[in-house]
Every structure is written in structure tokens, then in C-alpha cells.
Scaffold this motif. Sequence first.
Motif, mmCIF file in Angstrom:
data_model
loop_
_atom_site.group_PDB
_atom_site.id
_atom_site.type_symbol
_atom_site.label_atom_id
_atom_site.label_comp_id
_atom_site.label_asym_id
_atom_site.label_seq_id
_atom_site.Cartn_x
_atom_site.Cartn_y
_atom_site.Cartn_z
ATOM 1 N N HIS A 89 8.863 4.406 10.638
ATOM 2 C CA HIS A 89 9.337 3.383 11.594
ATOM 3 C C HIS A 89 10.470 3.535 12.366
ATOM 4 C CE1 HIS A 89 11.268 1.778 8.281
ATOM 5 N NE2 HIS A 89 11.832 0.635 8.985
ATOM 6 N N HIS A 93 5.667 -5.304 9.838
ATOM 7 C CA HIS A 93 7.171 -5.146 9.727
ATOM 8 C C HIS A 93 7.459 -4.813 11.090
ATOM 9 C CE1 HIS A 93 11.313 -4.329 8.448
ATOM 10 N NE2 HIS A 93 11.035 -3.145 8.631
ATOM 11 N N THR A 94 7.111 -3.683 11.604
ATOM 12 C CA THR A 94 7.047 -3.300 13.073
ATOM 13 C C THR A 94 5.672 -2.835 13.523
ATOM 14 O OG1 THR A 94 7.572 -0.735 12.821
ATOM 15 C CG2 THR A 94 9.551 -2.389 12.659
ATOM 16 N N CYS A 121 4.931 0.903 12.163
ATOM 17 C CA CYS A 121 5.084 1.179 10.534
ATOM 18 C C CYS A 121 3.733 2.177 10.265
ATOM 19 C CB CYS A 121 5.317 0.037 9.872
ATOM 20 S SG CYS A 121 6.638 -0.548 9.737
ATOM 21 N N ASP A 144 8.892 1.006 5.018
ATOM 22 C CA ASP A 144 9.236 -0.592 4.929
ATOM 23 C C ASP A 144 7.953 -1.360 4.722
ATOM 24 O OD1 ASP A 144 11.900 0.192 4.542
ATOM 25 O OD2 ASP A 144 12.505 -0.799 6.186
ATOM 26 N N VAL A 145 6.747 -0.668 4.924
ATOM 27 C CA VAL A 145 5.728 -1.438 4.402
ATOM 28 C C VAL A 145 5.561 -2.262 3.346
ATOM 29 C CG1 VAL A 145 3.201 -1.898 4.468
ATOM 30 C CG2 VAL A 145 4.299 0.179 6.191
ATOM 31 N N LEU A 193 10.318 -8.767 1.569
ATOM 32 C CA LEU A 193 9.624 -8.079 2.627
ATOM 33 C C LEU A 193 9.940 -8.820 3.933
ATOM 34 C CD1 LEU A 193 6.115 -7.163 1.420
ATOM 35 C CD2 LEU A 193 8.070 -5.912 1.122
ATOM 36 N N ILE A 194 10.443 -7.781 4.804
ATOM 37 C CA ILE A 194 10.857 -8.544 6.067
ATOM 38 C C ILE A 194 9.886 -8.775 7.281
ATOM 39 C CG2 ILE A 194 12.968 -8.180 8.178
ATOM 40 C CD1 ILE A 194 14.568 -6.941 5.789
ATOM 41 N N ASP A 195 9.563 -9.765 7.568
ATOM 42 C CA ASP A 195 8.592 -9.890 8.738
ATOM 43 C C ASP A 195 8.992 -11.034 9.772
ATOM 44 O OD1 ASP A 195 8.315 -12.406 7.178
ATOM 45 O OD2 ASP A 195 6.452 -12.691 6.720
ATOM 46 N N SER A 197 8.259 -8.287 14.713
ATOM 47 C CA SER A 197 7.321 -8.552 13.526
ATOM 48 C C SER A 197 6.100 -9.122 13.608
ATOM 49 C CB SER A 197 8.210 -9.102 12.259
ATOM 50 O OG SER A 197 9.408 -8.175 11.663
ATOM 51 N N TYR A 211 0.924 -7.762 9.332
ATOM 52 C CA TYR A 211 1.405 -7.696 8.175
ATOM 53 C C TYR A 211 0.324 -8.078 7.007
ATOM 54 C CZ TYR A 211 5.667 -6.105 5.492
ATOM 55 O OH TYR A 211 6.609 -5.526 4.704
ATOM 56 N N TYR A 215 2.769 -11.625 -1.805
ATOM 57 C CA TYR A 215 2.967 -11.767 -0.007
ATOM 58 C C TYR A 215 1.809 -12.492 0.285
ATOM 59 C CZ TYR A 215 3.760 -11.093 4.735
ATOM 60 O OH TYR A 215 4.040 -11.245 6.315
#
Length: 254
Positions: A74, A175-176, A179, A194-195, A201-203, A208, A213, A248
Motif C-alpha cells: 500500500h 486501511h487504504t 491495500c 497493513d491489512v 488496526l487503523i481504519d 480508510s 475493511y 475486528y
Amino acid sequence: MTLTQARCWYELEERDDGLIRITEPHADKLVRANLWWLRGTDRDVVVDAGLGVASLRRHIPRMFERDPLVVLTHAHLDHVGGAHEFSERAAHKAAEETLAKGVPASLHGPELYKELGMEPDGQDLPGLLIDALPHTGYDPRTYRVDPLTVHRTLQDGDVIDLGGRALTVLHLPGHTPGCIALLEERTGALFTGDVIYNGHLIDDLPESDPPAYRRSLALLADLDISTAHPGHGRSFDGHRLRELAHSYLSTPYA
């Protein structure tokens, strides 16, 4: 803060089956990502390219002996910073535009958050994201990630053949938009970028997409994965991957 020159910028950890994990121990945990160097019979692949603070060619010259393909999971600075050193770069088509413009980049925590369009939300951000210099005279204020040309545009289901082993591209946005993960079906190994990794986990980045996700992690939870090699931190087994994905998925989002 006065920084001294690092003795070794990169740390290499030899794994079984022609795999090497490369890390940047002098980078702050916010931007300390993994590079995965996978060796095939005909060619090598390097999954992600680190910050680009120190030259990969200078520090790890043997990595380039067989002209490896770098695959970018990504378009974030800690995964693409050294990509300009490779003669052939691959990424998902949804990441091409960001890479062509030059990804937001800074080695100063508050400035990086501003570049990414993120709010600190009370976090005590580190002023500087490295604790040593790659070489004498290096000025962290000059750090940037130059625009990158993608030579091989990837889509879901594409296969990267290394000779004796192959990686299947999984497009897993959230995430993006761009990804991806890479699955070696022969071994069940998944290079996740970064999945998914063993942490929060950054969402909530401006780019995002939490619903996407959730769909991506639901797909991962159904795959037969033996080992996950993430973009950050240590590898973990398929059972832990499913735990992380289900955790998640069980958390409501706004």
C-alpha cells in the motif's frame, strides 16, 4: 536531541524456506515496518521497501544481485520509502495515483499526522521518528518520499511467479484503497502488509473505508492460512489471524 550514527540501520533475520525479515530498529514503532525478502528459483521478490532513510543497496547489496521485484502492499511512507532503488515496482492500481504524486512523509510525529490528515486524539506523539542517524550529517528535516512510477499494475487474482514458488495477489481494501496481501498457496503463507497485524488496526485515516475493511477481514478469516507475515511486528499463525479478524468484525463501528 543530538543523534549519533547507527552502527547498523537494517536488521536481517533469516527464516526457513528462502525468507528474510528486514526491520529498521532505529525507527519509531509508528513507522517501523517489515520488509520481506523472498527468494525464488528464477527471481526474488521484496515485499515493501521501508522508510527509505538509509539506502537498501548500500546496506544490503546482496538483495539486488538478482534484480528483485519490489511489491508495495500500500502507499504509506514506511512501506514505500526505499522503492525508488528497485528497477521494477509493482502495486495495486488503486495505489498508483498516490505513489505517482509522492506519498505524505515526515520524520516528525506531529507533522506526519498533519500530512496524513490525522488527529493525535490526545496521543503524545514523538517529536522525531528515528533515534539515530543513518550516516553522519544526515538531516531528518530533508526526508521525503519521491514520486514513484509503478511498472507492474496488480489486480486481485494476479500471480507473481518467482520460479518454484508463486504469490497470488489479494486486493483487501479498507486501511487504504490499494491495500493488498500476497498468498503463497503452496505453503499457506500470507504477506499481509497493513491489512492485518498483531495490534490495533487503523481504519480512521481520511482514505480508510471501514465497511470495505470488514469485508476484507471476513474474506481473510475464511482462508486456510498457516502463517501470516505482517507489515509490522512478528509473524503469527493462522489461528491468531482468525482471532484478530473476528475481534475486528465483532466490534461495531460508527
